[in-house]
Design an enzyme around this catalytic site. Sequence first.
Site, PDB file in Angstrom:
ATOM      1  N   PHE A 160       0.875  -0.832   0.075  1.00 54.52           N
ATOM      2  CA  PHE A 160       0.021   0.054  -0.210  1.00 54.52           C
ATOM      3  C   PHE A 160       0.638   1.339  -0.119  1.00 54.52           C
ATOM      4  O   PHE A 160       1.849   1.964   0.262  1.00 54.52           O
ATOM      5  CB  PHE A 160      -0.662  -0.492   1.469  1.00 54.52           C
ATOM      6  CG  PHE A 160      -2.198   0.765   1.395  1.00 54.52           C
ATOM      7  CD1 PHE A 160      -3.869  -0.039   1.334  1.00 54.52           C
ATOM      8  CD2 PHE A 160      -2.085   1.906   1.095  1.00 54.52           C
ATOM      9  CE1 PHE A 160      -4.707   0.292   1.070  1.00 54.52           C
ATOM     10  CE2 PHE A 160      -3.381   2.152   1.334  1.00 54.52           C
ATOM     11  CZ  PHE A 160      -4.702   1.887   1.229  1.00 54.52           C
ATOM     12  N   ALA A 199       4.068   2.587   4.203  1.00 52.16           N
ATOM     13  CA  ALA A 199       3.588   3.909   4.519  1.00 52.16           C
ATOM     14  C   ALA A 199       1.817   4.117   5.058  1.00 52.16           C
ATOM     15  O   ALA A 199       1.415   3.369   3.901  1.00 52.16           O
ATOM     16  CB  ALA A 199       3.636   4.554   3.485  1.00 52.16           C
ATOM     17  N   VAL A 200       1.585   4.732   6.516  1.00 48.25           N
ATOM     18  CA  VAL A 200       0.205   5.137   6.128  1.00 48.25           C
ATOM     19  C   VAL A 200      -0.238   6.513   5.667  1.00 48.25           C
ATOM     20  O   VAL A 200       0.687   7.507   7.074  1.00 48.25           O
ATOM     21  CB  VAL A 200       0.172   4.333   7.972  1.00 48.25           C
ATOM     22  CG1 VAL A 200      -1.768   4.597   7.664  1.00 48.25           C
ATOM     23  CG2 VAL A 200       0.746   3.067   8.010  1.00 48.25           C
ATOM     24  N   ILE A 201      -0.608   6.547   4.826  1.00 45.46           N
ATOM     25  CA  ILE A 201      -1.443   8.211   5.169  1.00 45.46           C
ATOM     26  C   ILE A 201      -2.637   8.751   5.151  1.00 45.46           C
ATOM     27  O   ILE A 201      -3.901   7.456   4.660  1.00 45.46           O
ATOM     28  CB  ILE A 201      -1.125   9.231   3.526  1.00 45.46           C
ATOM     29  CG1 ILE A 201       0.965   8.646   3.084  1.00 45.46           C
ATOM     30  CG2 ILE A 201      -1.181   9.566   2.867  1.00 45.46           C
ATOM     31  CD1 ILE A 201       1.039   7.924   1.950  1.00 45.46           C
ATOM     32  N   ALA A 209      -9.610  10.507   4.123  1.00 48.03           N
ATOM     33  CA  ALA A 209     -10.541  11.926   4.619  1.00 48.03           C
ATOM     34  C   ALA A 209     -11.987  10.878   5.873  1.00 48.03           C
ATOM     35  O   ALA A 209     -12.371  11.529   6.192  1.00 48.03           O
ATOM     36  CB  ALA A 209     -12.218  11.403   3.472  1.00 48.03           C
ATOM     37  N   HIS A 236     -10.297   5.756   8.932  1.00 48.01           N
ATOM     38  CA  HIS A 236      -9.000   4.686   8.726  1.00 48.01           C
ATOM     39  C   HIS A 236      -7.522   4.806   9.089  1.00 48.01           C
ATOM     40  O   HIS A 236      -6.950   4.159   9.503  1.00 48.01           O
ATOM     41  CB  HIS A 236      -9.460   4.531   7.235  1.00 48.01           C
ATOM     42  CG  HIS A 236      -9.211   2.865   6.894  1.00 48.01           C
ATOM     43  ND1 HIS A 236      -9.874   1.832   7.259  1.00 48.01           N
ATOM     44  CD2 HIS A 236      -8.054   2.397   6.229  1.00 48.01           C
ATOM     45  CE1 HIS A 236      -9.780   0.968   6.580  1.00 48.01           C
ATOM     46  NE2 HIS A 236      -8.096   1.207   6.092  1.00 48.01           N
ATOM     47  N   PHE A 240      10.689   0.104  14.000  1.00 52.36           N
ATOM     48  CA  PHE A 240       9.827   0.704  13.235  1.00 52.36           C
ATOM     49  C   PHE A 240       9.760   1.577  12.437  1.00 52.36           C
ATOM     50  O   PHE A 240      10.624   2.678  12.565  1.00 52.36           O
ATOM     51  CB  PHE A 240       8.670   1.610  14.501  1.00 52.36           C
ATOM     52  CG  PHE A 240       7.235   1.733  14.155  1.00 52.36           C
ATOM     53  CD1 PHE A 240       6.742   1.447  14.158  1.00 52.36           C
ATOM     54  CD2 PHE A 240       7.414   3.181  13.959  1.00 52.36           C
ATOM     55  CE1 PHE A 240       4.873   1.649  13.788  1.00 52.36           C
ATOM     56  CE2 PHE A 240       6.255   3.609  13.504  1.00 52.36           C
ATOM     57  CZ  PHE A 240       4.794   2.808  13.308  1.00 52.36           C
TER      58      PHE A 240
HETATM   59  N1  INI Z   1      -2.854   0.371   4.840  1.00 52.03           N
HETATM   60  C1  INI Z   1      -1.425   1.027   4.948  1.00 52.03           C
HETATM   61  O1  INI Z   1      -0.648   0.187   4.681  1.00 52.03           O
HETATM   62  N2  INI Z   1      -1.827   1.998   4.332  1.00 52.03           N
HETATM   63  C2  INI Z   1      -2.561   3.157   4.699  1.00 52.03           C
HETATM   64  O2  INI Z   1      -2.504   4.428   4.410  1.00 52.03           O
HETATM   65  C3  INI Z   1      -3.601   2.180   4.767  1.00 52.03           C
HETATM   66  N3  INI Z   1      -4.648   3.167   4.522  1.00 52.03           N
HETATM   67  O3  INI Z   1      -5.104   4.377   4.784  1.00 52.03           O
HETATM   68  O4  INI Z   1      -5.838   2.270   4.038  1.00 52.03           O
HETATM   69  C4  INI Z   1      -3.421   0.507   4.303  1.00 52.03           C
HETATM   70  N4  INI Z   1      -4.632   0.452   4.893  1.00 52.03           N
HETATM   71  C5  INI Z   1      -4.845  -0.540   4.734  1.00 52.03           C
HETATM   72  C6  INI Z   1      -4.495  -2.596   5.988  1.00 52.03           C
HETATM   73  O5  INI Z   1      -3.162  -2.110   5.877  1.00 52.03           O
HETATM   74  C7  INI Z   1      -4.725  -3.250   4.966  1.00 52.03           C
HETATM   75  O6  INI Z   1      -3.672  -3.867   4.369  1.00 52.03           O
HETATM   76  C8  INI Z   1      -6.045  -4.190   5.047  1.00 52.03           C
HETATM   77  O7  INI Z   1      -6.608  -3.582   5.526  1.00 52.03           O
HETATM   78  C9  INI Z   1      -6.199  -5.321   4.143  1.00 52.03           C
HETATM   79  O8  INI Z   1      -5.432  -6.342   6.312  1.00 52.03           O
END
Ligand code: INI
Length: 155
Positions: free
Chosen positions: A23, A81-83, A86, A89, A114
């Site tokens: 992701f 990376a978690v961004i 809106a 989540h 981490f």
């Molecule tokens: N996963 C990420 O690595 N970054 C994100 O920004 C993100 N957002 O925002 O949704 C994200 N979602 C998916 C999550 O990590 C799992 O892969 C999914 O929920 C399946 O378990």
Amino acid sequence: MSKVVEGKISGEGRTFGIVISRFNEFVSLRLLEGAMDCLRRHGADDDDITIVWVPGAFDIPAVAKRMGDAGKYDAVLCLGAVIRGATPHFDYVAAEVAKGVANAATQTGVPTVFGIVTADNLEQAIERAGAKAGNRGWDAAHAAMELADVYAKME
Ligand code: INI
């Protein structure tokens, strides 16, 4: 005389597991480049590095735990990376991955670091993945080598 334990920053003879999320792959790939650069520059051998791709950051802790439990790695690096979007989540994913990586470290007894960027927007994430605010993947590799040596000295 006090006894001081501190780790050398060296990858020589060490084995590393890397768990990385797809992701936001544009950012993750730069974190991986940074981590690999840091490990290689400090003497790690590519043959001693195993990279496991997972769908998203939320999925990282379970795989990091498995890698730690396998007993094959001196340290495990978690990259992703978690961004923020809106909806709330972001908060759930960011909180779970942070807690999960910390739990993997304590439960496995293997240094588990981490290297996950949490950012409000793509620009902030890129800044932390090899642009003006450094590279969190490089930093994670540096911490992993230091901790691997600290753990070895504490055995
Ligand atoms: N996963 C990420 O690595 N970054 C994100 O920004 C993100 N957002 O925002 O949704 C994200 N979602 C998916 C999550 O990590 C799992 O892969 C999914 O929920 C399946 O378990």
